[in-house]
Design a protein around this motif. Structure first.
Motif, PDB file in Angstrom:
ATOM      1  N   LYS A   1      38.691 -45.281 -14.285  1.00 17.53           N
ATOM      2  CA  LYS A   1      38.718 -44.696 -13.244  1.00 17.53           C
ATOM      3  C   LYS A   1      40.287 -42.972 -12.792  1.00 17.53           C
ATOM      4  CE  LYS A   1      40.253 -48.223 -10.477  1.00 17.53           C
ATOM      5  NZ  LYS A   1      39.835 -49.034  -8.945  1.00 17.53           N
ATOM      6  N   ASN A   2      40.875 -43.456 -13.538  1.00 20.95           N
ATOM      7  CA  ASN A   2      41.968 -43.239 -13.585  1.00 20.95           C
ATOM      8  C   ASN A   2      42.710 -41.648 -14.266  1.00 20.95           C
ATOM      9  OD1 ASN A   2      43.126 -44.500 -10.618  1.00 20.95           O
ATOM     10  ND2 ASN A   2      43.318 -46.222 -12.514  1.00 20.95           N
ATOM     11  N   HIS A   3      41.848 -41.788 -14.966  1.00 20.88           N
ATOM     12  CA  HIS A   3      42.223 -40.644 -15.911  1.00 20.88           C
ATOM     13  C   HIS A   3      42.128 -39.581 -15.807  1.00 20.88           C
ATOM     14  CE1 HIS A   3      41.013 -39.178 -19.838  1.00 20.88           C
ATOM     15  NE2 HIS A   3      41.517 -39.216 -20.587  1.00 20.88           N
ATOM     16  N   ASP A   4      42.613 -38.511 -16.564  1.00 22.50           N
ATOM     17  CA  ASP A   4      43.122 -37.311 -16.234  1.00 22.50           C
ATOM     18  C   ASP A   4      42.132 -36.228 -15.573  1.00 22.50           C
ATOM     19  OD1 ASP A   4      43.206 -34.508 -17.519  1.00 22.50           O
ATOM     20  OD2 ASP A   4      45.026 -35.092 -16.308  1.00 22.50           O
TER      21      ASP A   4
ATOM     22  N   PHE B   1      39.323 -36.650 -13.971  1.00 24.23           N
ATOM     23  CA  PHE B   1      38.651 -36.472 -12.176  1.00 24.23           C
ATOM     24  C   PHE B   1      40.480 -35.908 -11.857  1.00 24.23           C
ATOM     25  CE2 PHE B   1      37.872 -40.376 -13.869  1.00 24.23           C
ATOM     26  CZ  PHE B   1      36.134 -40.347 -13.445  1.00 24.23           C
ATOM     27  N   PRO B   2      41.644 -35.713 -12.081  1.00 19.93           N
ATOM     28  CA  PRO B   2      42.507 -34.863 -11.747  1.00 19.93           C
ATOM     29  C   PRO B   2      42.107 -32.828 -12.333  1.00 19.93           C
ATOM     30  CG  PRO B   2      44.200 -36.205 -12.568  1.00 19.93           C
ATOM     31  CD  PRO B   2      42.355 -36.943 -12.640  1.00 19.93           C
TER      32      PRO B   2
ATOM     33  N   SER C   1      31.957 -35.835 -11.195  1.00 22.09           N
ATOM     34  CA  SER C   1      33.084 -36.637 -10.993  1.00 22.09           C
ATOM     35  C   SER C   1      31.658 -38.569 -10.963  1.00 22.09           C
ATOM     36  CB  SER C   1      33.665 -35.940  -9.635  1.00 22.09           C
ATOM     37  OG  SER C   1      34.239 -35.236 -10.557  1.00 22.09           O
TER      38      SER C   1
ATOM     39  N   SER D   1      39.513 -49.029 -15.958  1.00 20.85           N
ATOM     40  CA  SER D   1      40.671 -48.599 -15.137  1.00 20.85           C
ATOM     41  C   SER D   1      40.197 -46.645 -16.311  1.00 20.85           C
ATOM     42  CB  SER D   1      41.921 -49.304 -16.776  1.00 20.85           C
ATOM     43  OG  SER D   1      41.568 -48.474 -18.713  1.00 20.85           O
TER      44      SER D   1
ATOM     45  N   GLU E   1      32.810 -41.178 -12.415  1.00 24.73           N
ATOM     46  CA  GLU E   1      32.816 -42.958 -11.480  1.00 24.73           C
ATOM     47  C   GLU E   1      32.105 -44.110 -12.522  1.00 24.73           C
ATOM     48  OE1 GLU E   1      33.518 -41.439  -7.890  1.00 24.73           O
ATOM     49  OE2 GLU E   1      34.950 -39.899  -7.855  1.00 24.73           O
TER      50      GLU E   1
END
Length: 230
Positions: A57-60, A62-63, A103, A55, A107
């Protein structure tokens, strides 16, 4: 009700009959409580599912990397008060390679088989190994690009060493924090540990524009006349 009476009348064993009468009587007396209990059992929520490392993979983080890359893209460098196009492009390219390599490895980390159940020491070693591979990855990547732009090997090494000099405090903090995180018993599950690691990495990424700016401001006009990409 008539059916129950008929069933009771057909039972010849007095002990069995007594037991049935007791059960029926108690069921009738406590029927309200029994109904409420059955409802509670039916509506009882299952225990919350454990968070999985995938989960993240949706961590902050990356943005955050994308935002930082955009911040660096807006930077402009000058030599003798004149815009230095080469230095500006080199800085962005360095940042871009770092973001891409980091990144990709982050991932990949969350997809590693059995990462949720591996023992604490194995996970800690994995974190250190992956962090080192991130570093090697973006260094090799930017070296390859700068060689293709005609920059001499000695000059490439000079810029990278300069960056690592200004970045040293962040790298040292990473090592200290990783040791502290894995020593902290408040982080119970592997998810807890990796969430703390991702938060740490996000903090380090946030400081990247500062370190890039310091590095390339220190270059003066070393590459000003280089025929870099258009």
């Amino acid at each position: 009700m008539d059916l129950i009476v008929k069933i009771i009348q057909s039972i010849e064993d007095p002990i069995l009959l007594s037991l049935i009468l007791v059960v029926v009587t108690l069921s009738w007396i406590f029927k309200t409580h029994i109904v409420e209990y059955v409802k509670k059992v039916k509506t009882k929520k299952s225990p919350p599912k454990k968070n999985k490392i995938i989960s993240l993979k949706n961590h902050d983080v990356f943005p955050t990397m994308n935002r930082v890359r955009n911040e660096v893209a807006m930077m402009k460098f000058y030599t003798d008060k004149k815009f230095d196009r080469v230095k500006t492009l080199m800085c962005f390219d360095f940042t871009n390679h770092k973001v891409i390599q980091c990144s990709k490895r982050m991932e990949d980390i969350v997809k590693i088989s059995k990462i949720d159940t591996m023992d604490r020491n194995t996970l800690k070693k994995l974190v250190f190994d992956e962090q080192n591979l991130m570093h090697k990855g973006y260094i090799e990547s930017i070296k390859k690009e700068w060689r293709s732009r005609g920059i001499e090997e000695n000059d490439i090494d000079y810029v990278i060493q300069l960056f690592e000099k200004f970045r040293y405090d962040v790298v040292a903090s990473f090592e200290n924090r990783i040791n502290a995180i894995f020593s902290n018993t408040h982080y119970v599950t592997n998810f807890d540990l990796m969430l703390a690691i991702f938060e740490m990495w996000a903090m380090g990424i946030d400081l990247l524009p500062r370190d890039m700016s310091t590095t390339f401001e220190s270059l003066n006009g070393k590459f000003k006349n280089l025929k870099y990409r258009k």
